[in-house]
Design a protein around this motif. Structure first.
Motif, mmCIF file in Angstrom:
data_model
loop_
_atom_site.group_PDB
_atom_site.id
_atom_site.type_symbol
_atom_site.label_atom_id
_atom_site.label_comp_id
_atom_site.label_asym_id
_atom_site.label_seq_id
_atom_site.Cartn_x
_atom_site.Cartn_y
_atom_site.Cartn_z
ATOM 1 N N LEU A 35 0.652 -1.421 -0.070
ATOM 2 C CA LEU A 35 -0.014 0.084 0.158
ATOM 3 C C LEU A 35 1.004 1.293 0.059
ATOM 4 C CD1 LEU A 35 -2.857 1.279 -0.148
ATOM 5 C CD2 LEU A 35 -2.900 1.065 2.449
ATOM 6 N N SER A 36 1.920 1.170 0.746
ATOM 7 C CA SER A 36 2.831 2.263 0.723
ATOM 8 C C SER A 36 3.333 2.700 -0.598
ATOM 9 C CB SER A 36 3.774 2.310 1.742
ATOM 10 O OG SER A 36 4.797 1.166 1.325
ATOM 11 N N LYS A 44 1.395 10.387 -3.506
ATOM 12 C CA LYS A 44 0.567 10.768 -2.136
ATOM 13 C C LYS A 44 1.397 10.523 -0.828
ATOM 14 C CE LYS A 44 -4.033 9.414 -3.765
ATOM 15 N NZ LYS A 44 -5.373 8.531 -3.658
ATOM 16 N N TYR A 45 2.440 11.449 -0.770
ATOM 17 C CA TYR A 45 3.391 11.173 0.225
ATOM 18 C C TYR A 45 2.932 11.136 1.494
ATOM 19 C CZ TYR A 45 6.474 11.596 -3.815
ATOM 20 O OH TYR A 45 7.043 11.611 -4.944
ATOM 21 N N ASN A 50 2.453 8.332 6.636
ATOM 22 C CA ASN A 50 1.592 8.153 7.924
ATOM 23 C C ASN A 50 1.382 6.558 8.013
ATOM 24 O OD1 ASN A 50 1.095 10.639 8.786
ATOM 25 N ND2 ASN A 50 -0.738 10.963 7.395
ATOM 26 N N LEU A 51 1.082 6.080 6.850
ATOM 27 C CA LEU A 51 0.996 4.413 6.594
ATOM 28 C C LEU A 51 2.340 3.847 7.026
ATOM 29 C CD1 LEU A 51 -0.832 1.918 5.701
ATOM 30 C CD2 LEU A 51 0.821 2.261 3.497
ATOM 31 N N GLY A 55 2.441 1.304 10.526
ATOM 32 C CA GLY A 55 2.752 -0.034 10.473
ATOM 33 C C GLY A 55 3.936 -0.384 11.301
ATOM 34 N N ALA A 56 5.109 0.530 11.080
ATOM 35 C CA ALA A 56 6.419 0.306 11.742
ATOM 36 C C ALA A 56 6.068 0.223 13.246
ATOM 37 C CB ALA A 56 7.361 0.974 11.625
ATOM 38 N N TYR A 57 5.377 1.249 13.847
ATOM 39 C CA TYR A 57 4.899 1.479 15.058
ATOM 40 C C TYR A 57 4.217 0.227 15.769
ATOM 41 C CZ TYR A 57 3.209 3.156 19.593
ATOM 42 O OH TYR A 57 3.027 3.580 20.766
#
Length: 269
Positions: A35-36, A44-45, A50-51, A55-57
């Motif tokens: 998705l990123s 859509k930076y 944000n994605l 996800g990492a968090y």
């Protein structure tokens, strides 16, 4: 069409969360990546940033370090690609975790910069020497002498509350400076006398004694303390019993590499 794409993205995000809840971390990781890249391809930076952050968090919260780190690296790359301004929203200012990772690195310059920022924003003015002393001792316990020297030099040179030196006004800073010099000679008597002369400064933090015990073992060939009550100083003195009086008696005549000053030319605080 636009609403369809938005709905599709939301469904993917919902499925990512379901995978995490069910423990399917690999699948969640791959969907975050996919998705990123889709967002990035559409320029859509903000959405992609944000994605990847989310996800990492989430993956790191579940100890999925490899997957979380991968998304974090994609996030950094995207920040560089999009030329997004570095704001406080992007940097969380988690000094504790940043410090932990930098202490296990060889990046003394950035570690010093982080310590300065941490102290200036969070610490008391009187603690400027404590912030750097603990970092240097921890680097030395990890046998990272070169980085310890870099972080000390950079910190003392750039910190607004530390005057030009050496020598320094704060005794603890002088102790760390002399300690780094003593490592070059490897003479146990130099180490012993330094620890004796600076006991007042060393006692400011009880962990310093433990660090110095370890440093004595790693760099000066001292055995571990035999008993806890005896501590470092008793152990150091015992190691010197019967060692004889040799050329170590001139320890205070050793030259410094940076300022051509000798220990005898600077009064120990």
């Amino acid at each position: 069409m636009a609403s369809s794409r938005v709905g599709g993205a939301e469904r993917v995000l919902s499925k990512c969360q379901s995978c995490i809840d069910e423990g399917n971390f690999y699948e969640a990781h791959q969907m975050y990546r996919t998705l990123s890249f889709r967002y990035k391809g559409q320029n859509k930076y903000a959405e992609a940033i944000n994605l990847l952050y989310e996800g990492a968090y989430k993956l790191l919260q579940y100890n999925q370090h490899t997957s979380g780190a991968d998304l974090a690296l994609l996030l950094i790359d995207l920040l560089n690609t999009s030329l997004s301004p570095v704001t406080d929203d992007i940097i969380e200012k988690n000094y504790v975790q940043a410090r932990y990772h930098l202490i296990h690195s060889t990046d003394g310059t950035n570690c010093a910069a982080m310590l300065i920022e941490h102290h200036v924003t969070k610490g008391y003015q009187s603690e400027a020497d404590l912030f750097i002393a603990q970092a240097v001792l921890q680097y030395l316990c990890l046998q990272n002498k070169d980085t310890a020297q870099v972080v000390f030099n950079t910190y003392t040179k750039n910190h607004p509350d530390v005057e030009d030196g050496p020598p320094f006004y704060k005794p603890l800073l002088n102790f760390i400076w002399f300690l780094l010099l003593a490592l070059e000679g490897g003479k146990v008597t130099v180490f012993t006398i330094l620890c004796e002369k600076y006991q007042t400064s060393i006692k400011r933090d009880p962990t310093y004694r433990e660090y110095l015990d370890r440093i004595g073992q790693l760099f000066f060939g001292l055995p571990p303390p035999k008993t806890q009550p005896q501590g470092m100083f008793g152990n150091l003195l015992q190691s010197l019993m019967g060692a004889g009086n040799d050329d170590d008696e001139d320890i205070m005549q050793q030259s410094t590499s940076s300022s051509q000053m000798s220990l005898s030319q600077v009064d120990l605080d």
